[in-house]
Design a protein around this motif. Structure first.
Motif, mmCIF file in Angstrom:
data_model
loop_
_atom_site.group_PDB
_atom_site.id
_atom_site.type_symbol
_atom_site.label_atom_id
_atom_site.label_comp_id
_atom_site.label_asym_id
_atom_site.label_seq_id
_atom_site.Cartn_x
_atom_site.Cartn_y
_atom_site.Cartn_z
ATOM 1 N N GLY A 126 0.923 -1.172 0.027
ATOM 2 C CA GLY A 126 0.029 0.027 0.023
ATOM 3 C C GLY A 126 0.986 1.274 0.141
ATOM 4 N N ASN A 164 0.776 4.107 -3.255
ATOM 5 C CA ASN A 164 0.372 5.504 -2.842
ATOM 6 C C ASN A 164 1.794 6.182 -3.371
ATOM 7 O OD1 ASN A 164 -2.181 4.792 -1.874
ATOM 8 N ND2 ASN A 164 -1.358 5.018 0.309
ATOM 9 N N ILE A 207 -6.322 6.425 -1.211
ATOM 10 C CA ILE A 207 -7.247 5.415 -1.257
ATOM 11 C C ILE A 207 -6.681 4.057 -1.745
ATOM 12 C CG2 ILE A 207 -8.495 5.936 -3.182
ATOM 13 C CD1 ILE A 207 -9.945 4.928 0.310
ATOM 14 N N TRP A 218 -5.376 1.521 0.730
ATOM 15 C CA TRP A 218 -6.190 0.933 1.552
ATOM 16 C C TRP A 218 -7.071 0.005 0.775
ATOM 17 C CZ3 TRP A 218 -5.931 1.430 6.573
ATOM 18 C CH2 TRP A 218 -5.044 2.533 6.976
#
Length: 323
Positions: free
Chosen positions: A244, A248, A270, A273
Motif C-alpha cells: 500500500g 501510494n 485510497i 487501503w
C-alpha cells in the motif's frame, strides 16, 4: 545502496512494529482463558481454518496475489522482472512435478514447509535488516535458519494452516521445533546485544523472537489455530503495509502509471487501503477460475522472489523509504 526516489513514501519502524502488538494481546487472552475459564475457549475454537471459509479468502493467497499488482506499472515491472522470470520458471516446474509425483500428504507437507520458510524467514529478515546485522552475516543466517526451522517443524506437526495431518507422528516435529527455538533464542539475544552496541534498532528482532516463542507456546497449550493465525496475520499485515505504501508513492509520482489501478478507477491514497479488499475479491475469482497447479506456482513464485524484489538497493525498494 540506492537512494529513495523523491516521491517515495516513508513507512516508519513504529508502524512495522505495531503488527507485533497482536502477540501480547493474544497471549493475554489465552492466559485469561486458562486461568478464569479453565481452558474452555479451546473447545470453542474450530478444529481447522477449513471450516472458516472467510479465513482462506482474507489470509494467505490474497497477499500473494497483491504482490503481482506491481506488474501493472511498467516502471516497477521492469525492476521486478529480472527476479520474477527465473522465480516463475522454477516455481512452475516445481509445481508441475510436485502435483504429478507426490501424494496428497507429501504435497501438503511441501506447501507447509515452503510457506513457513517464507513467512518466518522473511519476518526474521526484516528484523535483521532493521537491527543492522550485516556485520555478523553467518550468525544472522544461522539464526534465521533456526527461526524458519521452528516454523517449519511446528507447522508440520499441526498440519499447517489447513491443520490436516501430513506427518505420521507430530511429537518428533514438535520436539524439533522446540530444539530450534532453544538454539535460536540465545543466538538472537547475542545478535541483539551486538547490534545494540553498534547502534542498531533491535526492537523488531526481539518482537519476532517473542512471537516465535509465543506461537510455540500456543501450540503446546492446545491453541494451534491461534498460533497459525498469529504468524499469518503478522506477515500479511506487514506485506499489505509495504504494498500500500509503494502503491501510494507511485500514485503521487506518476498517477495512472499502474494500468490495473487506472482501469479500476483508483486514485490517490485510497489505493493503498483498497489493495487488501481487491485481493480478496480476485482470490475468490482465482479459486474458481484457475487450476490448483497455477495457484501453487503463483505462491511459490512469490516465495522465491519476494525477499529479492524488496531487498535494500533493489529498484522497487527505492519507492519505500523506511524511517
Amino acid at each position: 545502496m540506492s537512494l529513495a526516489q523523491p516521491g517515495a513514501t516513508g513507512l516508519s519502524r513504529e508502524q512495522m512494529l505495531a503488527v507485533y502488538g497482536l502477540t501480547p494481546l493474544l497471549m493475554a487472552v489465552v492466559v485469561l482463558d486458562l486461568v478464569a475459564f479453565q481452558g474452555h475457549g479451546r473447545q470453542l475454537l474450530p478444529h481447522s481454518p477449513a471450516s472458516l471459509p472467510v479465513y482462506s479468502l482474507v489470509f494467505g493467497f490474497p497477499h500473494v496475489l497483491a504482490s503481482f499488482f506491481l506488474l501493472g506499472d511498467r516502471e516497477l515491472a521492469r525492476g521486478a522482472m529480472p527476479v520474477l522470470w527465473p522465480s516463475a520458471l522454477i516455481a512452475s516446474v516445481s509445481a508441475v512435478l510436485a502435483l504429478s509425483v507426490l501424494n496428497s500428504r507429501q504435497i501438503g507437507l511441501a506447501l507447509i514447509l515452503t510457506t513457513m520458510v517464507h513467512v518466518v524467514g522473511q519476518q526474521a529478515g526484516l528484523a535483521a535488516g532493521q537491527a543492522g546485522l550485516r556485520r555478523w552475516p553467518w550468525a544472522t543466517r544461522i539464526w534465521r535458519l533456526l527461526m524458519a526451522g521452528v516454523g517449519c517443524a511446528a507447522g508440520a506437526a499441526i498440519g499447517g494452516e489447513a491443520m490436516i495431518a501430513v506427518v505420521e507422528a507430530p511429537e518428533p516435529w514438535l520436539l524439533m521445533a522446540g530444539v530450534c527455538l532453544l538454539l535460536a533464542t540465545p543466538l538472537g539475544v547475542w545478535l541483539a546485544w551486538q547490534a545494540r552496541r553498534a547502534g542498531g534498532d533491535i526492537r523488531a528482532l526481539f518482537a519476532i523472537q517473542a512471537t516465535a516463542m509465543a506461537g510455540y507456546a500456543l501450540v503446546l497449550l492446545g491453541y494451534p489455530l491461534l498460533s497459525i493465525w498469529l504468524f499469518r496475520c503478522v506477515h500479511d499485515v506487514t506485506a499489505f503495509m509495504v504494498y500500500g505504501t509503494v502503491a501510494n508513492a507511485r500514485m503521487r509520482a506518476a498517477p495512472g502509471a499502474n494500468r490495473l489501478y487506472a482501469w479500476l478507477g483508483l486514485r490517490g491514497a485510497i489505493t493503498g487501503w483498497v489493495l487488501w479488499p481487491l485481493s480478496i475479491v480476485l482470490t475468490a475469482v482465482a479459486a474458481l477460475a484457475l487450476p490448483g497447479v497455477v495457484l501453487v506456482a503463483l505462491s511459490w513464485t512469490h516465495y522465491l522472489a519476494e525477499h529479492r524484489i524488496w531487498r535494500v538497493g533493489s529498484p522497487l525498494r527505492r519507492w519505500l523509504a523506511l524511517r
